[in-house]
Design an enzyme around this catalytic site. Structure first.
Site, PDB file in Angstrom:
ATOM      1  N   GLN A 101      -0.599   1.341  -1.569  1.00 14.48           N
ATOM      2  CA  GLN A 101      -0.993   2.042  -0.447  1.00 14.48           C
ATOM      3  C   GLN A 101      -2.506   1.796  -0.137  1.00 14.48           C
ATOM      4  OE1 GLN A 101       0.505   6.581  -0.423  1.00 14.48           O
ATOM      5  NE2 GLN A 101       0.510   5.695  -2.564  1.00 14.48           N
ATOM      6  N   ASN A 102      -3.190   0.895  -1.083  1.00  9.14           N
ATOM      7  CA  ASN A 102      -4.604   0.495  -1.103  1.00  9.14           C
ATOM      8  C   ASN A 102      -4.653  -0.621  -0.138  1.00  9.14           C
ATOM      9  OD1 ASN A 102      -5.123   2.583  -3.007  1.00  9.14           O
ATOM     10  ND2 ASN A 102      -4.927   1.083  -4.761  1.00  9.14           N
ATOM     11  N   HIS A 119      -0.075  -0.282   3.650  1.00 12.14           N
ATOM     12  CA  HIS A 119      -1.271   0.149   4.707  1.00 12.14           C
ATOM     13  C   HIS A 119      -1.976  -0.926   5.063  1.00 12.14           C
ATOM     14  CE1 HIS A 119      -0.706   4.576   2.845  1.00 12.14           C
ATOM     15  NE2 HIS A 119       0.391   4.168   3.837  1.00 12.14           N
ATOM     16  N   CYS A 130      -4.231  -9.197  21.730  1.00  9.96           N
ATOM     17  CA  CYS A 130      -3.585 -10.308  21.797  1.00  9.96           C
ATOM     18  C   CYS A 130      -3.050 -10.854  20.310  1.00  9.96           C
ATOM     19  CB  CYS A 130      -4.364 -11.446  22.419  1.00  9.96           C
ATOM     20  SG  CYS A 130      -5.816 -11.779  21.268  1.00  9.96           S
ATOM     21  N   CYS A 178     -12.814  -8.584  20.829  1.00  9.28           N
ATOM     22  CA  CYS A 178     -11.957  -9.926  20.704  1.00  9.28           C
ATOM     23  C   CYS A 178     -12.628 -11.244  21.686  1.00  9.28           C
ATOM     24  CB  CYS A 178     -10.436  -9.871  21.103  1.00  9.28           C
ATOM     25  SG  CYS A 178      -9.542 -11.425  20.841  1.00  9.28           S
ATOM     26  N   SER A 220      -1.371  10.797  -5.395  1.00 12.29           N
ATOM     27  CA  SER A 220      -0.852  12.112  -5.327  1.00 12.29           C
ATOM     28  C   SER A 220       0.352  12.274  -4.238  1.00 12.29           C
ATOM     29  CB  SER A 220      -2.127  12.943  -4.487  1.00 12.29           C
ATOM     30  OG  SER A 220      -2.423  12.603  -3.255  1.00 12.29           O
ATOM     31  N   ASN A 244      -0.683   9.882 -13.039  1.00 11.88           N
ATOM     32  CA  ASN A 244      -1.763  10.363 -12.237  1.00 11.88           C
ATOM     33  C   ASN A 244      -2.456  11.431 -12.716  1.00 11.88           C
ATOM     34  OD1 ASN A 244      -3.008  10.159  -9.337  1.00 11.88           O
ATOM     35  ND2 ASN A 244      -2.349  12.269  -9.194  1.00 11.88           N
ATOM     36  N   GLY A 246      -3.827  14.793 -12.131  1.00 12.03           N
ATOM     37  CA  GLY A 246      -3.718  15.874 -11.117  1.00 12.03           C
ATOM     38  C   GLY A 246      -2.266  15.804 -10.668  1.00 12.03           C
TER      39      GLY A 246
END
Length: 277
Positions: A101-102, A119, A130, A178, A220, A244, A246
């Protein structure tokens, strides 16, 4: 900590065809802040929304001005022990796909090859009209040249190349368009409120369906784009392990929860798996 590493090593050994899902907790040791705290709450004000960025010129001025301060932190970041441990697991044959997700590309910089940037990636900029692509370093340098009046000040770092700064100077900030068509330029990142490309999701789910288990690391899982993989793994009776610090949104779905330091636990598990060979 040794116990957690042993548990993780056993999970990997028992499920040698893994899909791994990573989040911001993998990159905090590289100096990149996480969005959320250990309770899953925002540590900062909410990031820019896709709709706001596309519809508001001022939102784009604010974003690119803050980016002059914040993005060099991400640009210059180096992989952490956790990134190298996951790269080693891939080399050892355990990882079928690493979904991150980074947007910092640190997995690739550490040697991982089977990576899906769920992502997007912050080192590229795309025209929203374009679809022309630009190198973020070039856009960053050109933006600095176009705004000699903008004073680069010290500001707290935020996730994804942002910075904690509010200034009246944003209103006079020049935003690049652009070169090819004059369209809006945007980092090649899925902003909040936007959708992950369906093809990416379907490809990842195809690999997950053939995998032995799902391992989530440093996330998370509060954002649905990542949480969906836990839901599918549960639906397909795939064991899920979360490493993780938490809470996670998927705590009720997990087969194994390791609330432990990420780099040390991953590194210890990899060492144990190497010693077993």
């Amino acid at each position: 900590m040794i116990k957690h590493a042993e548990q993780l090593a056993e999970f990997i050994h028992s499920h040698p065809k893994l899909v791994v899902l990573t989040g911001a907790g993998v990159s905090t040791d590289s100096g990149i802040p996480a969005y959320r705290d250990q309770k899953g709450n925002w540590q900062h004000s909410a990031p820019v929304q896709h709709k706001e960025y596309m519809e508001s010129h001022y939102a784009r001025q604010r974003y690119w001005a803050r980016s002059l301060i914040g993005w060099p932190l991400m640009r210059d970041a180096k992989p952490s022990t956790a990134h190298y441990a996951l790269s080693k697991l891939e080399q050892m044959g355990y990882i079928q796909l690493l979904i991150t997700q980074n947007v910092d590309r640190l997995h690739q910089h550490s040697g991982s090859e089977k990576v899906l940037d769920l992502h997007g990636r912050s080192d590229k900029v795309r025209c929203m009209s374009c679809a022309a692509y630009y190198d973020r370093k070039d856009i960053h340098n050109q933006t600095a040249e176009a705004n000699p009046q903008f004073e680069i000040v010290a500001a707290g770092a935020r996730p994804d190349g942002d910075a904690d700064l509010e200034s009246e100077a944003f209103a006079d900030f020049t935003v690049l368009d652009c070169e090819a068509c004059g369209g809006i330029l945007k980092p090649d990142v899925v902003y909040f409120g936007d959708n992950v490309p369906k093809e990416s999701v379907f490809n990842a789910l195809d690999v997950l369906q053939e995998a032995d288990a799902l391992l989530t690391v440093g996330t998370s899982l509060m954002v649905y784009s990542g949480y969906r993989f836990c839901k599918k793994a549960k639906e397909w009776n795939k064991p899920i392990c979360a490493l993780n610090l938490g809470v996670t949104r998927a705590d009720e779905l997990l087969s194994l929860k390791l609330d432990a330091p990420i780099a040390e636990t991953l590194g210890g598990a990899v060492e144990m798996l190497q010693n077993q060979r």
